[in-house]
Write a protein that holds these residues in place. Sequence first.
Motif, PDB file in Angstrom:
ATOM      1  N   LYS A  38       0.832  -1.197   0.000  1.00 34.59           N
ATOM      2  CA  LYS A  38       0.000   0.000   0.000  1.00 34.59           C
ATOM      3  C   LYS A  38       0.873   1.256   0.000  1.00 34.59           C
ATOM      4  O   LYS A  38       1.957   1.266   0.577  1.00 34.59           O
ATOM      5  CB  LYS A  38      -0.900   0.042   1.239  1.00 34.59           C
ATOM      6  CG  LYS A  38      -1.932  -1.063   1.323  1.00 34.59           C
ATOM      7  CD  LYS A  38      -2.789  -0.883   2.553  1.00 34.59           C
ATOM      8  CE  LYS A  38      -3.895  -1.938   2.633  1.00 34.59           C
ATOM      9  NZ  LYS A  38      -4.764  -1.724   3.829  1.00 34.59           N
ATOM     10  N   GLU A  96      -2.620   4.760   3.065  1.00 34.61           N
ATOM     11  CA  GLU A  96      -2.495   4.767   4.515  1.00 34.61           C
ATOM     12  C   GLU A  96      -1.685   5.985   4.941  1.00 34.61           C
ATOM     13  O   GLU A  96      -0.870   6.499   4.165  1.00 34.61           O
ATOM     14  CB  GLU A  96      -1.787   3.495   5.010  1.00 34.61           C
ATOM     15  CG  GLU A  96      -2.514   2.207   4.694  1.00 34.61           C
ATOM     16  CD  GLU A  96      -3.733   1.979   5.581  1.00 34.61           C
ATOM     17  OE1 GLU A  96      -3.969   2.779   6.502  1.00 34.61           O
ATOM     18  OE2 GLU A  96      -4.450   0.994   5.331  1.00 34.61           O
ATOM     19  N   THR A 101      -9.518  10.890   3.289  1.00 34.02           N
ATOM     20  CA  THR A 101     -10.913  10.571   2.960  1.00 34.02           C
ATOM     21  C   THR A 101     -11.061  10.208   1.479  1.00 34.02           C
ATOM     22  O   THR A 101     -11.794   9.292   1.110  1.00 34.02           O
ATOM     23  CB  THR A 101     -11.820  11.772   3.283  1.00 34.02           C
ATOM     24  OG1 THR A 101     -11.743  12.055   4.685  1.00 34.02           O
ATOM     25  CG2 THR A 101     -13.261  11.485   2.902  1.00 34.02           C
ATOM     26  N   TYR A 156      -8.691   9.009  -0.616  1.00 29.52           N
ATOM     27  CA  TYR A 156      -7.925   7.886  -1.154  1.00 29.52           C
ATOM     28  C   TYR A 156      -7.793   6.672  -0.236  1.00 29.52           C
ATOM     29  O   TYR A 156      -7.251   5.640  -0.667  1.00 29.52           O
ATOM     30  CB  TYR A 156      -6.517   8.365  -1.522  1.00 29.52           C
ATOM     31  CG  TYR A 156      -6.469   9.274  -2.729  1.00 29.52           C
ATOM     32  CD1 TYR A 156      -6.883   8.814  -3.979  1.00 29.52           C
ATOM     33  CD2 TYR A 156      -6.015  10.584  -2.629  1.00 29.52           C
ATOM     34  CE1 TYR A 156      -6.838   9.638  -5.098  1.00 29.52           C
ATOM     35  CE2 TYR A 156      -5.955  11.413  -3.736  1.00 29.52           C
ATOM     36  CZ  TYR A 156      -6.370  10.949  -4.962  1.00 29.52           C
ATOM     37  OH  TYR A 156      -6.322  11.759  -6.069  1.00 29.52           O
ATOM     38  N   HIS A 157      -8.262   6.752   0.975  1.00 33.19           N
ATOM     39  CA  HIS A 157      -8.067   5.608   1.882  1.00 33.19           C
ATOM     40  C   HIS A 157      -8.745   4.346   1.354  1.00 33.19           C
ATOM     41  O   HIS A 157      -8.181   3.246   1.422  1.00 33.19           O
ATOM     42  CB  HIS A 157      -8.595   5.939   3.283  1.00 33.19           C
ATOM     43  CG  HIS A 157      -8.445   4.809   4.255  1.00 33.19           C
ATOM     44  ND1 HIS A 157      -7.221   4.240   4.566  1.00 33.19           N
ATOM     45  CD2 HIS A 157      -9.368   4.114   4.976  1.00 33.19           C
ATOM     46  CE1 HIS A 157      -7.380   3.268   5.437  1.00 33.19           C
ATOM     47  NE2 HIS A 157      -8.679   3.153   5.698  1.00 33.19           N
ATOM     48  N   ASP A 158      -9.955   4.488   0.806  1.00 33.99           N
ATOM     49  CA  ASP A 158     -10.660   3.317   0.265  1.00 33.99           C
ATOM     50  C   ASP A 158      -9.942   2.727  -0.942  1.00 33.99           C
ATOM     51  O   ASP A 158     -10.178   1.573  -1.316  1.00 33.99           O
ATOM     52  CB  ASP A 158     -12.098   3.681  -0.114  1.00 33.99           C
ATOM     53  CG  ASP A 158     -12.984   3.904   1.108  1.00 33.99           C
ATOM     54  OD1 ASP A 158     -12.564   3.503   2.214  1.00 33.99           O
ATOM     55  OD2 ASP A 158     -14.066   4.500   0.957  1.00 33.99           O
ATOM     56  N   LYS A 159      -9.048   3.542  -1.539  1.00 30.24           N
ATOM     57  CA  LYS A 159      -8.274   3.060  -2.682  1.00 30.24           C
ATOM     58  C   LYS A 159      -6.911   2.510  -2.250  1.00 30.24           C
ATOM     59  O   LYS A 159      -6.116   2.111  -3.101  1.00 30.24           O
ATOM     60  CB  LYS A 159      -8.084   4.188  -3.685  1.00 30.24           C
ATOM     61  CG  LYS A 159      -9.400   4.708  -4.267  1.00 30.24           C
ATOM     62  CD  LYS A 159      -9.166   5.849  -5.247  1.00 30.24           C
ATOM     63  CE  LYS A 159     -10.484   6.383  -5.799  1.00 30.24           C
ATOM     64  NZ  LYS A 159     -10.268   7.520  -6.749  1.00 30.24           N
TER      65      LYS A 159
END
Length: 281
Positions: free
Chosen positions: A169, A203, A195, A197-200
């Motif tokens: 990641k 970290e 917010t 890019y975290h779902d993509k």
Amino acid sequence: GGLICRCLLQNDTITITPTADGYDLSGSKTQDEYLDYVKWMTPVWDEMKAAMALGEKDVNKVKDSNEYINRVLRPKSDSVFMVWARRNPSSYVAMNHIYNCRGMDKYPLQRYAAMLDVLTPGAFEGQQWETMQRFIAEDKAKEPGSVFPDFTMGNAYGEPVTQADFAGKPVLYYVGYTTQDEYANDLDLRKTLYTQYHDKGLEMVDMLMVSKRSDVVRAVVQDKIPWTVVSDLKGFYSPFIEGFHIDYVPQVFLVGPDGRIVAHNVYGQELKTAIDALFAK
């Protein structure tokens, strides 16, 4: 006085003559170079002293004074020095100036390397030059393309967090303190990017140089941090800090999914651009 003494040891034989005020030095090429260097640099040094005095006189102007020094006067000092150094490319005074820019003023690699480029290759030797080479090697290890080192630190609950937890990641590491201006200035931006890019896969890890677990907890609660906050509670004696040769903070590292550094010490729009670029591929 210390600067002159360090430089004089590298050059010609000198004559030391007692005077009413102490000693007079003569017969040294370095002495002449140093006096010429001082003549060139004094005007901008005086401007810096005036700016610092303004900040010391009025606590409300400290931040503005420091910003003016870093944004305007240090670049001006660099420009004046570079003109002088090109005229004296084999001077230990020039090398000593660059050494202090990195050692004391913590100039980044690109900034002091540009200064070194004007010096005559092979003109220098001695401990100071050897230390400069060590600075270069340590700083190159923090630049894009280098592997970000392993670490083990505890989170707000005392649970161990390691680099392996983020394998594959992209990670944005912030090393320093939450009380620093750079941290506060980019906090809202980092929350927005997290917010977005975290779902993509993005970290973020704040590595705090603190000594108490309560400081980690306080950072998470007060700043409402949604990402990982860790510390080994050893401050600047942290094995990570010492092993990675971090001698000033804050430092920011954007690390790609392959574990290699993508960007170093980027803030504001540069940080956003670097993260956007990772996810545009």
